[in-house]
Enzyme design. Structure first.
Site, PDB file in Angstrom:
ATOM      1  N   ALA A  62      55.330  63.047 -47.133  1.00 44.10           N
ATOM      2  CA  ALA A  62      55.672  64.112 -48.284  1.00 44.10           C
ATOM      3  C   ALA A  62      54.511  63.446 -49.367  1.00 44.10           C
ATOM      4  O   ALA A  62      54.136  62.188 -49.266  1.00 44.10           O
ATOM      5  CB  ALA A  62      56.762  64.103 -48.955  1.00 44.10           C
ATOM      6  N   GLY A 101      57.853  62.472 -43.725  1.00 43.29           N
ATOM      7  CA  GLY A 101      57.843  63.921 -43.465  1.00 43.29           C
ATOM      8  C   GLY A 101      56.684  64.304 -42.529  1.00 43.29           C
ATOM      9  O   GLY A 101      56.711  65.286 -41.849  1.00 43.29           O
ATOM     10  N   GLU A 104      58.328  63.920 -39.370  1.00 38.25           N
ATOM     11  CA  GLU A 104      59.669  65.074 -39.309  1.00 38.25           C
ATOM     12  C   GLU A 104      58.903  66.305 -38.947  1.00 38.25           C
ATOM     13  O   GLU A 104      59.616  67.428 -38.402  1.00 38.25           O
ATOM     14  CB  GLU A 104      60.201  65.043 -40.595  1.00 38.25           C
ATOM     15  N   GLU A 124      60.627  55.727 -45.319  1.00 38.44           N
ATOM     16  CA  GLU A 124      61.263  56.287 -46.669  1.00 38.44           C
ATOM     17  C   GLU A 124      62.301  55.262 -47.007  1.00 38.44           C
ATOM     18  O   GLU A 124      62.040  54.850 -48.356  1.00 38.44           O
ATOM     19  CB  GLU A 124      62.156  57.457 -46.382  1.00 38.44           C
TER      20      GLU A 124
HETATM   21  N1  T1G Z   1      51.797  60.387 -50.878  1.00 44.40           N
HETATM   22  C1  T1G Z   1      50.790  60.486 -51.734  1.00 44.40           C
HETATM   23  N2  T1G Z   1      49.663  59.566 -51.737  1.00 44.40           N
HETATM   24  C2  T1G Z   1      49.603  58.604 -50.854  1.00 44.40           C
HETATM   25  C3  T1G Z   1      50.825  58.672 -49.682  1.00 44.40           C
HETATM   26  C4  T1G Z   1      51.559  59.643 -49.844  1.00 44.40           C
HETATM   27  N3  T1G Z   1      52.711  59.834 -48.794  1.00 44.40           N
HETATM   28  N4  T1G Z   1      50.381  57.620 -48.563  1.00 44.40           N
HETATM   29  C5  T1G Z   1      49.157  57.220 -49.199  1.00 44.40           C
HETATM   30  N5  T1G Z   1      48.710  57.655 -50.274  1.00 44.40           N
HETATM   31  C6  T1G Z   1      47.495  57.490 -51.244  1.00 44.40           C
HETATM   32  C7  T1G Z   1      47.709  55.683 -51.656  1.00 44.40           C
HETATM   33  O1  T1G Z   1      48.179  55.800 -52.835  1.00 44.40           O
HETATM   34  C8  T1G Z   1      45.923  55.598 -51.629  1.00 44.40           C
HETATM   35  O2  T1G Z   1      45.720  56.346 -53.056  1.00 44.40           O
HETATM   36  C9  T1G Z   1      45.325  56.132 -50.527  1.00 44.40           C
HETATM   37  O3  T1G Z   1      46.706  57.464 -50.147  1.00 44.40           O
HETATM   38  C10 T1G Z   1      45.274  55.422 -49.405  1.00 44.40           C
HETATM   39  O4  T1G Z   1      46.652  54.962 -49.185  1.00 44.40           O
HETATM   40  C11 T1G Z   1      60.502  64.416 -46.799  1.00 44.40           C
HETATM   41  C12 T1G Z   1      60.530  62.029 -48.514  1.00 44.40           C
HETATM   42  C13 T1G Z   1      49.603  56.039 -44.698  1.00 44.40           C
HETATM   43  C14 T1G Z   1      49.834  53.598 -43.747  1.00 44.40           C
HETATM   44  O5  T1G Z   1      55.889  56.025 -47.015  1.00 44.40           O
HETATM   45  O6  T1G Z   1      52.297  53.632 -45.753  1.00 44.40           O
HETATM   46  O7  T1G Z   1      57.689  61.826 -46.395  1.00 44.40           O
HETATM   47  O8  T1G Z   1      44.735  54.287 -54.060  1.00 44.40           O
HETATM   48  O9  T1G Z   1      45.592  52.517 -49.542  1.00 44.40           O
HETATM   49  O10 T1G Z   1      46.351  51.109 -46.206  1.00 44.40           O
HETATM   50  O11 T1G Z   1      61.402  62.615 -45.346  1.00 44.40           O
HETATM   51  O12 T1G Z   1      49.151  54.747 -47.308  1.00 44.40           O
HETATM   52  O13 T1G Z   1      43.185  55.690 -52.577  1.00 44.40           O
HETATM   53  O14 T1G Z   1      44.057  56.627 -55.024  1.00 44.40           O
HETATM   54  O15 T1G Z   1      47.887  52.666 -48.404  1.00 44.40           O
HETATM   55  O16 T1G Z   1      45.068  53.031 -44.928  1.00 44.40           O
HETATM   56  C15 T1G Z   1      56.879  58.683 -46.568  1.00 44.40           C
HETATM   57  C16 T1G Z   1      53.097  55.756 -47.260  1.00 44.40           C
HETATM   58  C17 T1G Z   1      56.784  59.398 -47.651  1.00 44.40           C
HETATM   59  C18 T1G Z   1      53.887  56.543 -46.234  1.00 44.40           C
HETATM   60  C19 T1G Z   1      47.581  54.240 -45.012  1.00 44.40           C
HETATM   61  N6  T1G Z   1      55.534  58.129 -46.101  1.00 44.40           N
HETATM   62  N7  T1G Z   1      51.693  55.464 -47.059  1.00 44.40           N
HETATM   63  O17 T1G Z   1      47.631  53.032 -45.367  1.00 44.40           O
HETATM   64  O18 T1G Z   1      45.752  53.590 -47.104  1.00 44.40           O
HETATM   65  S1  T1G Z   1      58.574  60.093 -48.292  1.00 44.40           S
HETATM   66  C20 T1G Z   1      55.131  56.995 -46.506  1.00 44.40           C
HETATM   67  C21 T1G Z   1      51.332  54.615 -46.507  1.00 44.40           C
HETATM   68  C22 T1G Z   1      58.840  61.343 -47.313  1.00 44.40           C
HETATM   69  C23 T1G Z   1      60.188  62.750 -46.329  1.00 44.40           C
HETATM   70  C24 T1G Z   1      60.036  61.749 -47.222  1.00 44.40           C
HETATM   71  C25 T1G Z   1      49.788  54.187 -46.314  1.00 44.40           C
HETATM   72  C26 T1G Z   1      49.348  54.580 -44.874  1.00 44.40           C
HETATM   73  P1  T1G Z   1      44.373  55.806 -53.700  1.00 44.40           P
HETATM   74  P2  T1G Z   1      46.405  53.381 -48.606  1.00 44.40           P
HETATM   75  P3  T1G Z   1      46.198  52.594 -45.851  1.00 44.40           P
END
Ligand code: T1G
Length: 703
Positions: A62, A101, A104, A124
C-alpha cells in the site's frame, strides 16, 4: 487506462501493466487503474489476464504516505474482489519484491508466477500493522497456519523457490522476459483447462491446530516485541482464518487493521520508516553528487571495532586489509573475526564454506605500505586524539590520491584529525556502533572541509554494507553520544534520590528500551565512563555526580567483565541480580550527602532520563549538528535501541507535548539546579508557541 496502469491485449491474453515508480505502491490511481483494467478485461476478447509491473519491482505494498489521511475509493479490498471474482483467470507476474498489499493483490489472483530472484512477503508488522487486505486469511489457507504465523509476525520476505514449495506461488518463470514467460504460462493454464483457482475456496481443518497453539504464540510473541500490539492482533486474525468463513475472517482482519493503523505504535513505526530513508539524504548536497568507487578497504586497528568493521565490508564482497602494529596483535584481530563468523556458522546462519570465502576476503599486515592502493581507510584505534592524528599523518604519506580517510572515533574532533593531513577534504567520520558487524547505525561525521563526494560516498557505502546512515557535524560525541550524557547522568542521580538500580533499569525497560542505562553501563564496562570522566575538565565539581559509578570502579567492580558492577552477574548465564551490598552503599552515600531518600515514580524516572536527552537534541538541532529531528530519532532507534514503537526521542517528545517536557525541565531546574537543567532555547520557543519538532522542521523546509 491511466498514466500509471496500462492494459493491452496480447493475442488472447490481456496484460495489465502497473508503472508507478519508485515501487509501484498501491496509490489511489494505481488501485483505480487496476480495477478499471480488470473490469475492461471482463468484456473483451481476452481468455486470461496477466497482471505485471514495470520498473524494479512488483507492487511493494500500500502507499504508506496515504495512511493517516481520509481513505479514497476504490478501497483495496474492492480491487481484490474484482480480481478474485473475474470470469477469467488472472495471473500475477512477480519480480522484485511483492510485499504487503502487493503480495495480497497477487494472492487474490487465481495463479501466481515469478522469476527465481523475486521475493514475496507481508512486512506490515514492521510498520505496527497487519496485512489488511486478506493476507492473514489467504496465506494460512495456502501454506498452513504455522507457516503463516512465522511469515506474518516476522515480516520477512520469502524467496520465490521457497514460496513455490509453500504453495504461495505456482510457477517460477525462467528467462529474463517475465511478461513473455507469464503469457506463456497463462496459455498453458488455458490449454490444460486449469480452473479459476480462488484461495478463498480452501478451508482450514481446525483439527489440524494443536490445542493452545494460538495462546502459546501470543505469549512467545509478547516477549519478542515488547510495547507492540500488532503481533497479538495477527494471531487473532489467524484464529479467525481457522474458525470463520472467509468473508467473516476478512471482516475481522479489517477491524483489527483499523485498530492498528490508528495506533500510536504504528504512527511511530511509519515515522521511522520514512525517517530512515530521509536520514540518508544530505540537505545541501545535489542528489546526483558523484561517489568515489570503493573496491578495496583498509581498517587500522584489529580490535573488537576494527574486526567488526572489516566483516561489514567482507560480507558484501569488498576485500579488506586489517592493519595492526605487530604480528601478535594482527593474529589476535584476525582470530576475533574468525571467531565471530564461527559463532554465526554454529547458529546455522552461515554455511561453513561461505565463512571461509568471507574470511578469504580479509587479509592482514603490519606495514602501511601495503595499503597504498586502497580506496577507503577506516581508523578504529583507541580513543586518543594524539594517536589518531599520528595515524592520519602516516596515512597521508602513504595512501593514493583520492583515497578516503575515515575515522571511527565516537567523540574526538574530526576537524583536528583532518588537520593532521594535507588532504582534509578527504577526511570524514564514520562512527560505527559496537558490535560493528551487528548494529545497524552508521553516524557519518562531516568535517568543515570534508568534500561533497566524500560525504556522498560515505552515505552510499554505508547503505551498501547494510547500515542505516545519519549525518552529524563535529561536536563532542556527535549526535548520539552527546545526547546520552544527561541520560546516563540522571540514571545515577536517581540512585541518590532513592531508587535501586533495578527500579531505574526496569522503568526504562518497561518503556521499551532493550536494556536500562545502569545494566548497559555494566555491559560496556563502568571503567570506560570512569576514564572518560577523568579526561574531562568541564564536569561540575558535584559530589553527587556519577558517585556510585566512580565508587564501584574504585572498588574494582567494573561490571559484567569483573562479575559485578551495579549488579552481580551469574557466571554461567550472565543474568543480572540485584546486590544488597550496592543498595546499602547507595543509602550510605546518600546519607553522607544528607540527601533524604524518597519513593520515585516510574514517570519521574522516565522524565529524568529522557528529557535531558530531548533537551540536548534540541540544542543539536539549533547548532545544525543534526539535519532534522527525525535524523536524531534514527540515531536512537538504530544505534541505542530506543523502541521503534515510540518513534525515537524527538517523535516521542512531540507525542508527550513539548510544553509538558519544557515545564518538567523547569521543575527539575528548581529542584536540582540549572547546572544540569537548563531548557534549550528551541525547546522553550516551541513549547511556548505550541509547536512540535516536526512542525518546526517542516517550516524550515527540511521534511
Ligand atoms: N509506500 C510509499 N512509499 C514507499 C513504499 C510504500 N509502501 N515503499 C517504498 N517507498 C518509497 C521510499 O520511501 C523511498 O522513497 C523509495 O520508495 C525507495 O524505497 C494493505 C497496509 C520495497 C524493499 O512495508 O521495504 O501494504 O526516499 O529506499 O531500498 O496490507 O522500499 O526515494 O523518496 O526503501 O530498493 C507494506 C516498504 C506497506 C514495503 C525497496 N509494504 N518498502 O527498498 O528502496 S503496508 C512495505 C520497502 C501494506 C496492506 C498493508 C522497500 C523496498 P524516496 P527504498 P529499496
Amino acid at each position: 487506462m491511466s498514466d500509471v496502469v496500462s492494459y493491452q491485449l496480447h493475442g488472447n491474453i490481456g496484460v495489465i501493466a502497473v508503472n508507478s515508480p519508485p515501487v509501484n505502491a498501491l496509490s489511489q490511481s494505481v488501485r483505480e487503474g487496476i480495477l478499471n483494467a480488470v473490469n475492461q478485461a471482463q468484456a473483451d476478447a481476452s481468455e486470461a489476464v496477466v497482471l505485471r509491473c514495470e520498473g524494479r519491482t512488483f507492487i511493494a505494498g500500500a502507499d504508506i504516505t496515504e495512511f493517516g489521511k481520509p481513505p479514497k475509493d476504490p478501497w483495496l479490498p474492492e480491487v481484490l474482489s474484482a480480481i478474485e471474482n473475474s470470469s477469467k483467470p488472472v495471473i500475477a507476474a512477480i519480480h522484485g519484491t511483492a510485499l504487503g498489499g502487493g503480495f495480497e493483490v497477487a494472492l487474490a489472483c487465481h495463479y501466481r508466477c515469478a522469476v527465481a530472484a523475486a521475493k514475496v512477503g507481508l512486512p506490515e508488522v514492521k510498520l505496527g500493522l497487519l496485512p489488511g487486505a486478506g493476507g492473514t486469511q489467504r496465506v494460512p489457507r495456502i501454506a498452513g497456519v504455522k507457516a503463516a504465523l512465522d511469515m506474518i509476525t516476522s515480516g520477512n520476505p520469502v524467496a520465490a523457490p521457497k514460496a513455490k514449495d509453500m504453495g504461495l506461488i505456482d510457477e517460477v518463470v525462467s528467462g529474463d522476459d517475465l511478461e513473455a514467460g507469464a503469457i506463456s504460462y497463462a496459455q498453458d493454464l488455458l490449454a490444460s483447462g486449469a480452473p479459476l483457482k480462488r484461495v478463498r475456496d480452501i478451508t482450514i481443518d481446525p483439527e489440524t491446530i494443536e490445542p493452545g497453539f494460538f495462546d502459546d504464540a501470543r505469549k512467545r510473541l509478547a516477549k519478542r516485541a515488547r510495547g507492540q500490539i500488532a503481533q497479538d492482533r495477527i494471531v487473532s486474525c489467524l484464529e479467525a482464518a481457522v474458525k470463520l468463513p472467509m468473508d467473516e475472517g476478512l471482516a475481522r482482519e479489517r477491524e483489527l487493521f483499523q485498530e492498528l493503523v490508528t495506533s500510536p505504535e504504528s504512527a511511530a513505526m511509519r515515522h521511522i520508516f520514512f525517517a530512515e530513508r530521509q536520514a540518508a539524504k544530505i540537505k545541501d548536497l545535489p542528489k546526483d553528487t558523484a561517489t568515489r568507487p570503493i573496491k578495496k578497504v583498509a581498517i587500522i586497528g584489529g580490535g573488537t571495532m576494527g574486526g567488526g568493521i572489516a566483516m561489514c565490508f567482507a560480507n558484501v564482497g569488498i576485500p579488506v586489509v586489517l592493519v595492526e602494529v605487530n604480528d601478535e596483535a594482527l593474529q589476535r584481530g584476525l582470530g576475533i573475526i574468525r571467531k565471530n563468523y564461527s559463532i554465526t556458522v554454529q547458529k546455522g546462519k552461515l554455511p561453513e564454506d561461505k565463512m571461509e570465502q568471507l574470511i578469504g576476503l580479509i587479509s592482514g599486515t603490519t606495514e602501511y605500505a601495503d595499503i597504498a592502493d586502497v580506496d577507503l581507510v577506516i581508523e578504529a584505534v583507541f580513543e586518543n586524539l594524539d594517536l589518531k592524528k599520528e595515524i592520519f599523518a602516516k596515512l597521508d604519506g602513504v595512501c593514493k590520491q583520492g583515497a578516503i580517510l575515515a575515522t571511527n572515533t565516537s567523540y574526538q574532533d574530526v576537524d583536528a584529525i583532518a588537520e593532521a593531513t594535507s588532504r582534509p577534504q578527504d577526511v570524514v567520520g564514520m562512527h560505527f556502533f559496537s558490535p560493528a558487524n551487528v548494529m545497524k547505525l552508521l553516524e557519518n561525521v562531516r568535517g568543515e572541509k570534508t568534500a561533497d563526494d566524500v560525504l556522498a560516498t560515505a552515505m552510499a557505502i554505508g547503505k551498501k554494507i547494510g547500515k542505516v546512515c545519519a549525518l552529524s557535524r563535529v561536536c563532542y560525541g556527535f549526535i548520539g553520544n552527546r545526547m546520552l550524557g544527561g541520560y546516563g547522568r540522571e540514571a545515577q542521580m536517581l540512585l541518590m534520590d532513592g531508587c535501586t538500580p533495578e527500579q531505574v533499569d526496569s522503568a526504562l525497560e518497561n518503556f521499551g528500551m532493550a536494556m536500562g542505562p545502569l545494566a548497559m553501563g555494566d555491559l560496556a564496562g563502568l571503567d570506560v565512563g570512569y576514564k572518560a570522566r577523568q579526561a574531562r575538565t568541564d564536569l561540575p565539581d558535584d559530589p553527587k555526580l556519577y558517585r556510585m559509578g566512580t565508587l564501584l570502579v574504585e572498588m574494582g567492580r567494573h561490571g559484567q567483565k569483573t562479575g559485578s558492577g551495579f549488579y552481580k552477574y551469574d557466571p554461567e548465564t550472565r543474568r543480572r541480580m540485584s546486590d544488597p551490598e550496592v543498595e546499602a552503599m547507595i543509602k550510605e552515600e546518600a546519607a553522607k550527602l544528607e540527601i533524604e531518600q524518597r519513593e520515585v515514580s516510574e514517570e519521574e524516572i522516565l522524565a529524568r532520563c529522557f528529557y535531558p536527552l530531548i533537551n540536548e537534541g534540541a540544542k543539536i538541532l539549533e547548532e545544525g549538528i543534526a539535519q532534522r529531528p527525525s535524523d536524531i530519532d534514527v540515531v536512537y532507534v538504530f544505534g541505542y535501541a530506543f523502541p521503534v514503537a515510540k518513534g525515537g526521542p524527538m517523535f516521542y517528545a512531540d507525542q508527550v507535548g513539548l510544553k509538558n517536557v519544557y515545564d518538567k525541565i523547569c521543575e527539575f531546574r528548581e529542584r536540582y539546579g540549572e547546572e544540569y537543567w537548563q531548557p534549550a532555547p528551541l525547546l522553550e520557543e516551541l513549547a511556548k508557541s505550541g509547536k512540535t519538532f516536526a512542525e518546526w522542521d517542516r517550516e524550515r523546509g527540511n521534511a
